[in-house]
Scaffold this active site. Sequence first.
Site, PDB file in Angstrom:
ATOM      1  N   LEU A 264     -21.822  -5.605 -28.361  1.00  0.00           N
ATOM      2  CA  LEU A 264     -21.020  -6.764 -28.765  1.00  0.00           C
ATOM      3  C   LEU A 264     -19.891  -7.024 -27.775  1.00  0.00           C
ATOM      4  O   LEU A 264     -19.515  -6.142 -27.004  1.00  0.00           O
ATOM      5  CB  LEU A 264     -20.468  -6.504 -30.172  1.00  0.00           C
ATOM      6  N   PRO A 265     -19.319  -8.254 -27.822  1.00  0.00           N
ATOM      7  CA  PRO A 265     -18.358  -8.597 -26.764  1.00  0.00           C
ATOM      8  C   PRO A 265     -17.022  -7.862 -26.824  1.00  0.00           C
ATOM      9  O   PRO A 265     -16.449  -7.557 -25.784  1.00  0.00           O
ATOM     10  CB  PRO A 265     -18.154 -10.109 -26.942  1.00  0.00           C
TER      11      PRO A 265
ATOM     12  N   THR B  64     -18.042  -2.288 -24.822  1.00  0.00           N
ATOM     13  CA  THR B  64     -16.806  -1.724 -24.259  1.00  0.00           C
ATOM     14  C   THR B  64     -15.651  -2.218 -25.117  1.00  0.00           C
ATOM     15  O   THR B  64     -15.378  -3.419 -25.159  1.00  0.00           O
ATOM     16  CB  THR B  64     -16.595  -2.192 -22.800  1.00  0.00           C
TER      17      THR B  64
ATOM     18  N   LYS C  30     -14.926   5.296 -19.894  1.00  0.00           N
ATOM     19  CA  LYS C  30     -15.385   4.001 -19.362  1.00  0.00           C
ATOM     20  C   LYS C  30     -14.195   3.185 -18.843  1.00  0.00           C
ATOM     21  O   LYS C  30     -14.259   2.583 -17.771  1.00  0.00           O
ATOM     22  CB  LYS C  30     -16.141   3.256 -20.476  1.00  0.00           C
TER      23      LYS C  30
ATOM     24  N   LYS D 249     -10.788  -8.131 -19.430  1.00  0.00           N
ATOM     25  CA  LYS D 249     -10.829  -7.509 -20.769  1.00  0.00           C
ATOM     26  C   LYS D 249     -10.659  -5.988 -20.639  1.00  0.00           C
ATOM     27  O   LYS D 249      -9.864  -5.370 -21.338  1.00  0.00           O
ATOM     28  CB  LYS D 249     -12.173  -7.829 -21.450  1.00  0.00           C
TER      29      LYS D 249
HETATM   30  P1  NAD Z   1     -22.393 -11.279 -23.964  1.00  0.00           P
HETATM   31  O1  NAD Z   1     -21.230 -12.107 -24.359  1.00  0.00           O
HETATM   32  O2  NAD Z   1     -23.399 -11.814 -23.017  1.00  0.00           O
HETATM   33  O3  NAD Z   1     -23.202 -10.806 -25.293  1.00  0.00           O
HETATM   34  C1  NAD Z   1     -22.614 -10.490 -26.512  1.00  0.00           C
HETATM   35  C2  NAD Z   1     -23.515 -11.030 -27.609  1.00  0.00           C
HETATM   36  O4  NAD Z   1     -23.019 -10.593 -28.867  1.00  0.00           O
HETATM   37  C3  NAD Z   1     -23.548 -12.564 -27.645  1.00  0.00           C
HETATM   38  O5  NAD Z   1     -24.888 -13.016 -27.569  1.00  0.00           O
HETATM   39  C4  NAD Z   1     -22.911 -12.902 -28.991  1.00  0.00           C
HETATM   40  O6  NAD Z   1     -23.455 -14.056 -29.612  1.00  0.00           O
HETATM   41  C5  NAD Z   1     -23.221 -11.652 -29.792  1.00  0.00           C
HETATM   42  N1  NAD Z   1     -22.354 -11.476 -30.943  1.00  0.00           N
HETATM   43  C6  NAD Z   1     -21.008 -11.570 -31.017  1.00  0.00           C
HETATM   44  N2  NAD Z   1     -20.574 -11.316 -32.270  1.00  0.00           N
HETATM   45  C7  NAD Z   1     -21.682 -11.036 -33.004  1.00  0.00           C
HETATM   46  C8  NAD Z   1     -21.896 -10.700 -34.353  1.00  0.00           C
HETATM   47  N3  NAD Z   1     -20.892 -10.583 -35.212  1.00  0.00           N
HETATM   48  N4  NAD Z   1     -23.175 -10.489 -34.774  1.00  0.00           N
HETATM   49  C9  NAD Z   1     -24.202 -10.605 -33.902  1.00  0.00           C
HETATM   50  N5  NAD Z   1     -24.072 -10.934 -32.600  1.00  0.00           N
HETATM   51  C10 NAD Z   1     -22.818 -11.141 -32.160  1.00  0.00           C
HETATM   52  O7  NAD Z   1     -21.787  -9.905 -23.411  1.00  0.00           O
HETATM   53  P2  NAD Z   1     -22.533  -8.827 -22.498  1.00  0.00           P
HETATM   54  O8  NAD Z   1     -22.305  -9.153 -21.066  1.00  0.00           O
HETATM   55  O9  NAD Z   1     -23.910  -8.610 -23.016  1.00  0.00           O
HETATM   56  O10 NAD Z   1     -21.628  -7.537 -22.805  1.00  0.00           O
HETATM   57  C11 NAD Z   1     -21.721  -6.835 -24.026  1.00  0.00           C
HETATM   58  C12 NAD Z   1     -20.779  -5.649 -23.970  1.00  0.00           C
HETATM   59  O11 NAD Z   1     -21.119  -4.821 -22.864  1.00  0.00           O
HETATM   60  C13 NAD Z   1     -19.302  -6.050 -23.750  1.00  0.00           C
HETATM   61  O12 NAD Z   1     -18.504  -5.231 -24.553  1.00  0.00           O
HETATM   62  C14 NAD Z   1     -19.083  -5.820 -22.269  1.00  0.00           C
HETATM   63  O13 NAD Z   1     -17.728  -5.523 -21.965  1.00  0.00           O
HETATM   64  C15 NAD Z   1     -19.993  -4.640 -22.014  1.00  0.00           C
HETATM   65  N6  NAD Z   1     -20.491  -4.536 -20.635  1.00  0.00           N
HETATM   66  C16 NAD Z   1     -20.924  -5.638 -19.979  1.00  0.00           C
HETATM   67  C17 NAD Z   1     -21.394  -5.515 -18.665  1.00  0.00           C
HETATM   68  C18 NAD Z   1     -21.876  -6.724 -17.905  1.00  0.00           C
HETATM   69  O14 NAD Z   1     -22.080  -6.617 -16.681  1.00  0.00           O
HETATM   70  N7  NAD Z   1     -22.118  -7.859 -18.552  1.00  0.00           N
HETATM   71  C19 NAD Z   1     -21.419  -4.255 -18.033  1.00  0.00           C
HETATM   72  C20 NAD Z   1     -21.006  -3.126 -18.761  1.00  0.00           C
HETATM   73  C21 NAD Z   1     -20.536  -3.285 -20.066  1.00  0.00           C
END
Ligand code: NAD
Length: 314
Positions: A85-86, A115, A190, A265
Amino acid sequence: MVRYAYGLSMGEKSSGGSLKMKKVGFIGLGNMGLPMANNILKADIEVNAFDLLKDAMQRADELGIKTKSSASEVTENIDALITMLPNDKAVENIFLKEGLLEKISKSTIVIESSTINPEVSKKVSKKAKEMNISMLDAPVSGGVKGAELGSLTFIVGGEEADLEKAAPLFKIMGDKIFYAGKAGSGQIAKLCNNMLLAIHMCGTAETIAMGVNNGLDPVILSEIMKNSSGGNWSLEKYNPFPGVMKGAPASNNYSGGFLNSLMLKDLNLAEELANQSKSNTPMGKLARELYEELNNQGFEGLDFSSVQQNYLDK
Ligand code: NAD
């Protein structure tokens, strides 16, 4: 028993390991979550999933993932639940406000891979423990490419015995697992990593710009520093100067990769962690300010190596 305590490489890919998982729930099918869920499906494990966004659900449907109409429906008869999740708010809402923990069976292991603030992670894990549910915080490193290739690094906090249970899934989605310590430790490690990443990216960008401003070729300068005591991951894998490294976001208008919004973030979370532990982190604070500036300039959707732009003539 295999110990994963100090980041042993996991060797061969798994299709579920000795503790074969049959069905996994996945919540959060964004840039990271969808390819991670898809890799589980490709390992012959049924995946039930949910996301708030219709588009994300449709993409999952097309891959053969069984989409459900709510987070609680995802939890039916699953061996493990993964959340990607975000932010803090989404994790708190799902697990605490919407009462997802009450729907989860005691035999399901929960892997929270977003994260988030370590304090939120600890709060949710504590609640899970009170309800006899095993929960790990397992944020990842490796970005969207790593999620797609199944080569993520998992940085895990919680009970080591639970890590053992979850290992077959980590092996499907990743290449390495590190056990950082008790609940919340995965998130702390992390944030330490990402603060250092931001610092060496900013340092690398400003150093190359100084060399170029003094007549050096950025390719030659990068090669010299990479092979000298200035060598670091940003120079080796992710050169921020346009055109120096084929395939790096810098050579593709800073598109794709790890967004400035996500780096900000993480740096905000790192600063909270520093304040709360009374740690002196002047470099981390400066990096946070630089990323805040980039986001305020409207570059939140660019890769984090675009910090290079602020050191070049405009
Ligand atoms: P993203 O925004 O693409 O995906 C998050 C998803 O969660 C979205 O599709 C959103 O609709 C969904 N969501 C939010 N609230 C929800 C709920 N209550 N119920 C169901 N779905 C819900 O983000 P991401 O890039 O996939 O990143 C996800 C996590 O991983 C974050 O915490 C980010 O910091 C971490 N992360 C991301 C990366 C990267 O390169 N993108 C790398 C390492 C870690």
